[in-house]
Design a protein around this motif. Structure first.
Motif, mmCIF file in Angstrom:
data_model
loop_
_atom_site.group_PDB
_atom_site.id
_atom_site.type_symbol
_atom_site.label_atom_id
_atom_site.label_comp_id
_atom_site.label_asym_id
_atom_site.label_seq_id
_atom_site.Cartn_x
_atom_site.Cartn_y
_atom_site.Cartn_z
ATOM 1 N N ILE A 8 0.882 -1.175 0.000
ATOM 2 C CA ILE A 8 0.000 0.000 0.000
ATOM 3 C C ILE A 8 0.913 1.216 0.000
ATOM 4 O O ILE A 8 1.876 1.265 0.782
ATOM 5 C CB ILE A 8 -0.895 0.028 1.258
ATOM 6 N N LEU A 34 -2.212 -2.646 -3.520
ATOM 7 C CA LEU A 34 -3.587 -2.832 -3.043
ATOM 8 C C LEU A 34 -4.356 -1.525 -3.020
ATOM 9 O O LEU A 34 -5.583 -1.520 -3.190
ATOM 10 C CB LEU A 34 -3.584 -3.419 -1.626
ATOM 11 N N LEU A 114 -7.597 -3.155 4.896
ATOM 12 C CA LEU A 114 -6.883 -3.895 3.842
ATOM 13 C C LEU A 114 -5.805 -4.799 4.430
ATOM 14 O O LEU A 114 -5.649 -5.951 4.011
ATOM 15 C CB LEU A 114 -6.236 -2.912 2.859
#
Ligand code: BDR
Ligand code: CA
Length: 314
Positions: A8, A34, A114
């Motif tokens: 990320i 992501l 996430l």
């Protein structure tokens, strides 16, 4: 075979941030991006979010979600860097207003959700900005620290002095309390300070590769980075300005381009003279346990060649 690493990017785009996450997205065999999460830093968060979306649309990337995060540091007034990147943070080349909007989740919540949805030790946070979102995410979910694989961040300085004050690098200076929180978190950290990025300059010769590619991405980033370079050339008197944030992507792709060591890093949060300075115990004299790997040198030529080759895949 090397596993595809999940990452990320937490970012405040300016062009060097965008080069970092676009070159990662282009590295599909090694990295799975992501999400992009944005934060106030170079410019206010509305503009950093807009710049992230502009960069993704320029590159035709539709599958990576964007979430906007903190608009202010944890306890201080926001300091921005329009003097470096212009009023928009993306001055130097006009990109169309993005069609897509950011997702509705607050970035620190998106980071928590996430990461916690993936197996422990499988997501790396790539931090290119003041660490406000990351500190908020760590505070919201106490299990986040042990669930993350690693944090790789651009920020701080070891022996190189500061770039926003005599002592502090911009990302740590903007939110020193957030940086201190992250370094205390226990997450494995790789810190890429100014000592490395000042070895990776965007000379005219290196930038020419982007212009000569003649693609929309190459042309746009040639002009955006050229705008930055003018400021940096005046400031440092070097033949080009540093390409800071993409060092994070290069480290994920080819760590052998870098060298450093495990040390203790503390962040100054009290002194007005040295606020936001990273105090790196390079010679292990403090007796404090190492909490980060600090990289001090990079093969500048190898780094820029790698990143531009990836960027131009888009
Ligand atoms: C950092 O400050 C920002 O302007 C750059 O994007 C980088 O993250 C360098 O000090
Ligand atoms: Ca940045």
């Amino acid at each position: 075979m090397q596993r595809r690493r999940k990452v990320i990017f937490d970012t405040d785009p300016s062009p060097d941030d965008a080069v970092a996450f676009l070159s990662a997205i282009a590295s599909r065999e090694e990295l799975e991006v992501l999400a992009i999460t944005t934060v106030a830093g170079n410019v206010p968060v509305e503009l950093t979010t807009c710049n992230a979306l502009k960069a993704l649309e320029l590159a035709g990337v539709t599958e990576v979600p964007v979430y906007a995060g903190a608009s202010e540091p944890l306890v201080r007034r926001l300091v921005t860097a329009e003097h470096v990147h212009g009023r928009t943070g993306f001055d130097g080349y006009d990109l169309p207003t993005p069609k897509r909007q950011a997702g509705t989740k607050f970035a620190p919540d998106a980071i928590v959700e996430l990461v916690m949805a993936q197996p422990a030790g499988s997501v790396t946070l790539c931090c290119l900005a003041p660490l406000t979102n990351v500190a908020l995410a760590l505070a919201r979910e106490p299990k986040l620290a042990e669930h993350l694989e690693e944090i790789v961040l651009m920020g701080g300085s070891c022996f190189e002095g500061g770039n926003i004050t005599a002592a502090a690098e911009f990302n740590f200076f903007v939110d020193p309390e957030a940086a201190a929180r992250v370094f205390r978190s226990g997450v494995p950290i790789t810190m890429i300070p100014l000592d490395c990025t000042h070895q990776a300059l965007l000379t005219e010769e290196r930038l020419r590769v982007l212009r000569e590619a003649g693609t929309p991405v190459g042309t746009a980033f040639y002009h955006l980075l050229e705008f930055n370079k003018r400021f940096d050339r005046g400031k440092y008197g070097w033949e080009g300005g540093p390409l800071h944030d993409a060092t994070v992507t290069a480290f994920l792709l080819q760590p052998e381009l870098f060298a450093g060591r495990r040390v203790h890093v503390g962040i100054e949060c009290a002194s007005t003279l040295t606020l936001g300075a990273s105090v790196v115990d390079w010679w292990s004299v403090s007796g404090q346990q190492a909490n980060a790997t600090v990289l001090r040198s990079v093969d500048g030529e190898g780094y820029i060649q790698l990143i531009f080759e990836r960027l131009l895949r888009l």
